[in-house]
Every structure is written in C-alpha cells, then in structure tokens.
Design a protein around this motif. Structure first.
Motif, PDB file in Angstrom:
ATOM      1  N   LEU A 127       0.861  -1.175   0.000  1.00 56.97           N
ATOM      2  CA  LEU A 127       0.000   0.000   0.000  1.00 56.97           C
ATOM      3  C   LEU A 127       0.892   1.218   0.000  1.00 56.97           C
ATOM      4  CD1 LEU A 127      -2.718  -1.182   2.549  1.00 56.97           C
ATOM      5  CD2 LEU A 127      -2.589  -1.557   0.076  1.00 56.97           C
ATOM      6  N   SER A 159      -6.056   6.591  -4.136  1.00 55.00           N
ATOM      7  CA  SER A 159      -5.256   7.789  -3.879  1.00 55.00           C
ATOM      8  C   SER A 159      -5.887   9.080  -4.370  1.00 55.00           C
ATOM      9  CB  SER A 159      -3.890   7.642  -4.566  1.00 55.00           C
ATOM     10  OG  SER A 159      -4.045   7.688  -5.989  1.00 55.00           O
ATOM     11  N   VAL A 180      -2.228   4.119  -2.581  1.00 53.92           N
ATOM     12  CA  VAL A 180      -2.887   4.966  -1.588  1.00 53.92           C
ATOM     13  C   VAL A 180      -2.230   6.331  -1.463  1.00 53.92           C
ATOM     14  CG1 VAL A 180      -3.689   2.966  -0.272  1.00 53.92           C
ATOM     15  CG2 VAL A 180      -1.526   4.061   0.350  1.00 53.92           C
ATOM     16  N   GLY A 186      -1.457  10.950   0.641  1.00 50.50           N
ATOM     17  CA  GLY A 186      -2.656  10.134   0.689  1.00 50.50           C
ATOM     18  C   GLY A 186      -3.508  10.530   1.870  1.00 50.50           C
ATOM     19  N   GLY A 213      -8.255   6.630   2.452  1.00 48.96           N
ATOM     20  CA  GLY A 213      -7.712   5.876   1.325  1.00 48.96           C
ATOM     21  C   GLY A 213      -6.907   4.680   1.789  1.00 48.96           C
ATOM     22  N   LEU A 214      -6.120   4.868   2.847  1.00 50.16           N
ATOM     23  CA  LEU A 214      -5.331   3.763   3.382  1.00 50.16           C
ATOM     24  C   LEU A 214      -6.241   2.681   3.961  1.00 50.16           C
ATOM     25  CD1 LEU A 214      -2.668   2.448   4.083  1.00 50.16           C
ATOM     26  CD2 LEU A 214      -2.503   3.952   6.083  1.00 50.16           C
ATOM     27  N   GLY A 244      -7.633   0.780   1.207  1.00 48.87           N
ATOM     28  CA  GLY A 244      -6.603  -0.079   0.636  1.00 48.87           C
ATOM     29  C   GLY A 244      -6.374  -1.333   1.451  1.00 48.87           C
TER      30      GLY A 244
END
Length: 418
Positions: A158, A180, A223, A230, A234-235, A238
């Motif tokens: 990631l 991202s 991400v 980022g 988003g993380l 992911g």
C-alpha cells in the motif's frame, strides 16, 4: 544473488522513508484532507437524519470499518468533527488525516541487505566505492531461498503504486487498486516501486535486483498520489481491498496520526488473518506514528550495513518490534520520469533508497517466506516466528524489542522438542 548495476548513480540524498506527516526540516503543511471527514454512527440508521441537521449527506463506507466518508465544506472540517463528535448518535468523528513522505539524508550507492559478504564494490561509473560494512549485517535472504522463494504468497504493498514499465517487478503484480485520488494507478512518485522491488523483484532473470521474497506476488494498492500524499480513508480502503484480494501480508511504508477508522481497518485485517507490517518512521526519536504504532502491526526500525541503528530511524523497544536494513537499500524504480527522480536525482530503473520505508518490506517479505513453508500457521504464529528468529544485535531491548530480522532463521523448522 544478482549484482547488475544498470543505473547511473548520483551523490544526492534520497527522499524516501517510513512516512510521517512532514519531512524533517520541511515546512508543515495541512494536517487533514480538505472537504471530507470520517464519521462512525452508533446506529447507521440514524445517519441520514443526523447529517441533514448539519446540511450534510451520507457517504460511502471506508474499508469495512463502519465509518463513513462524509463530504463537508472546505475549511469546516474540524468544526464539523467537533460538532458531530458531541452528538450522542455518533460513535466518533475525525478528520481524514493527510499521509505524506518523510526524508532520510543518508546516501551512498549499493544494496547489501540480502547477502553482504563484508566486501566493497565499485559502481559502474567507477567513481564511488559501495557495499562493505559488517559481513553478517544482512538478513540471510539468499540462504533462505535454499528453503523457499515464497511462491503462492500475495503481499500487498500500500504505497504510491508499482510502475508498469520495470520488467523486474511489473510482472509480479497480480492486481491493482487505486485509492489515492490520482487519475491513474501508475507510480509517478517512485516510492511504491522501490518498496515492491525489495519485496518481490524477480531473481535469476539476469537483470536488476532480487527481492527478499522473489517468488511472491504483489497486490498493488495505490494509496499515495503522484506527489506522495494520501489520506487515512484511502489507506483504510486499501487495507480492506488487500484482504479481499487474498493478501497474506500487508506492507505499509507510510505513516499518519492516530485514527480510529484506520485502527479499525488494521484490526479487521488482522482478524481476517493478515500479517501487517509498517515503517516506524524517520524522526530519529521515539515518537510513535501509525499504523506502525497499532498493536496488530509489526513496527520496523532501520539498521545500516554495520548492524547499527540508522541515525534517522525512529526507535523505542516499548513499541518498535524489529529492525531491518534501511540505509542504501538498492531496488527498483520506474523507467519513466517520476517525482523522486526529478526532485532528488534518482536514476530511472534502479537506485538506492534510505529510510524505514526500505526496512519494512524486508520484514514483510520475510513473513511471506515463513508463511510459504508454514501454511498451516495463523498470522499470530507467523508474526511470532519472524520476531523470535531475529538476530539479537546491539540495540535489541532498547531501540527495538526483538532484533534484526533474519529470513533464513524464519524459514527453518522449529528445533525438536526436548
């Protein structure tokens, strides 16, 4: 191992590392993503009515965490987080923190982490002597390959993506996801390609480098955008995507402030059986960053080619679990123009990187190797195997809890009972 140095070298510091909110010495930027916040309701059935009271609408769930990504007027994020956080129908509300890369200022030329003989080598230009150090400061990856190369194990990276044009790592990517906000999934930043090469670059193909787990496959979860930035949401998305796509190991060479949404995503992935690994950071201090700071993540510090703590590495045995080489780690880069190359004179194709970002994928790949020979074990047992088999180098118990990772030890069967 392969020692083909196909890139030209430059004597500038490489801005790569375990990611924190701002690079050391850099001006601080905004701490959260504009125009959105993360909210988790005690009963989601009440969400629409509550949000209407603030002039807001419901948004998508974030990575299986139960939290929602809510669009808000730019500039009103913290005000609305405070207001919603006081509402009894809301379990929590928090800003969507920005994730950005940090810097480490070391630069020589040469990867030594897989199998270091203690000798020195001269690069192709003949201008710098590289390598050297302590003969046993590597992670014994080449020895581990006599047992396994990790075939059948998926490692999610990631990060900023994996370049589509580097033949040493591109064929290892089996799925791509973009969380991202960038218009494409291409790695135009460079960091993710470097990290992925350390995990799984092809071995024995006569080009470039070899990853610690050359038989592993890569799940490319982008991400970080093309500027290396980022968001927590988003993380979290992911992480959920990685588990859904069969990741046994998840590498996160990045960091952000604590987030309940992100912690939930981490805990969900752990509960579903993944091993999670993250960079401890490049602050040169004991300040905890996340996701490395969460209990269900292996936090990784950086060592150099003398088995000493890297000067830039974050440390602290109370929360940093293990160490791995993170100084002058040689790996893949995009074969097209990319941000880190433009800003820091990195070579296209292959070059070195410095930071706990380079250390974390060595540990992630070691976990993948261990899992490939112990498929019956669960993630807790694999984590314990990786950590307990580390080499007890100086700094163990003070800078990190368990030592410097050793891939060959991690793939060996346990000693006979009695």
């Amino acid at each position: 191992m392969k020692r083909l140095l196909t890139a030209s070298f430059a004597a500038a510091a490489l801005v790569l590392g375990g990611l924190t909110l701002a690079a050391p010495g850099a001006a601080a930027g905004p701490s959260h993503t504009a125009g959105q916040i993360m909210v988790k309701f005690r009963d989601h059935g009440a969400a629409a009515a509550v949000l209407r009271g603030y002039g807001l609408s419901d948004g998508p769930e974030i990575g299986g965490t139960g939290a929602r990504l809510i669009k808000v007027p730019a500039g009103k994020e913290l005000q609305l987080v405070d207001a919603l956080g006081r509402n009894p129908a809301v379990e929590y509300a928090e800003p969507d923190q920005i994730v950005t890369p940090a810097a480490a200022d070391q630069y020589i030329d040469r990867q030594y982490a897989l199998n270091n003989s203690g000798q020195s080598f001269t690069n192709t230009a003949g201008t710098l002597t590289v390598g050297g150090g302590t003969a046993d400061a590597d992670v014994d990856a080449v020895e581990a390959w006599g047992v396994t190369q990790g075939y059948g194990i998926r490692v999610a990276v990631l990060d900023s993506g994996v370049a589509s044009d580097n033949p040493d790592i591109t064929p290892k990517v089996v799925a791509r996801g973009n969380f991202s906000g960038a218009s494409t999934g291409e790695d135009n930043y460079g960091h993710g390609t470097h990290v992925s090469g350390t995990v799984a670059a092809s071995e024995g193909n006569t080009i470039g480098v070899a990853g610690v787990c050359p038989g592993c496959s890569i799940l490319d979860g982008k991400v970080l955008n093309d500027s290396g930035v980022g968001s927590s949401s988003g993380l979290a998305n992911g992480i959920n995507w990685a588990v859904t796509n069969g990741a046994k190991v998840i590498n996160m060479s990045l960091g952000v402030r604590a987030s309940r949404t992100l912690e939930t995503a981490v805990n969900n992935a752990w509960a579903k059986g993944a091993v999670l690994v993250a960079a401890a950071g490049n602050g040169g201090n004991q300040t905890k960053i996340y996701p490395a700071g969460y209990t269900n993540v292996i936090a990784v510090a950086a060592t150099d080619n003398k088995d000493a703590k890297a000067s830039f590495s974050t440390y602290g045995a109370s929360w940093v679990d293990i160490a791995a080489p993170g100084v002058n780690v040689y790996s893949t880069f995009p074969n097209h123009k990319f941000y880190l190359g433009t800003q820091n004179n990195r070579s296209m194709g292959y070059d070195v990187g410095n930071g706990t970002s380079m250390s974390a994928p060595i540990v992630a790949a070691t976990a993948a190797l261990a899992w490939s020979v112990n498929p019956e074990l669960d993630n807790q047992a694999i984590r314990e195997k990786v950590q307990s088999s580390a080499d007890n180098i100086p700094g163990t118990g003070t800078y990190w809890a368990k030592g410097r990772v050793n891939a060959n030890n991690a793939v060996q069967p346990p000693p006979p009972a009695g």
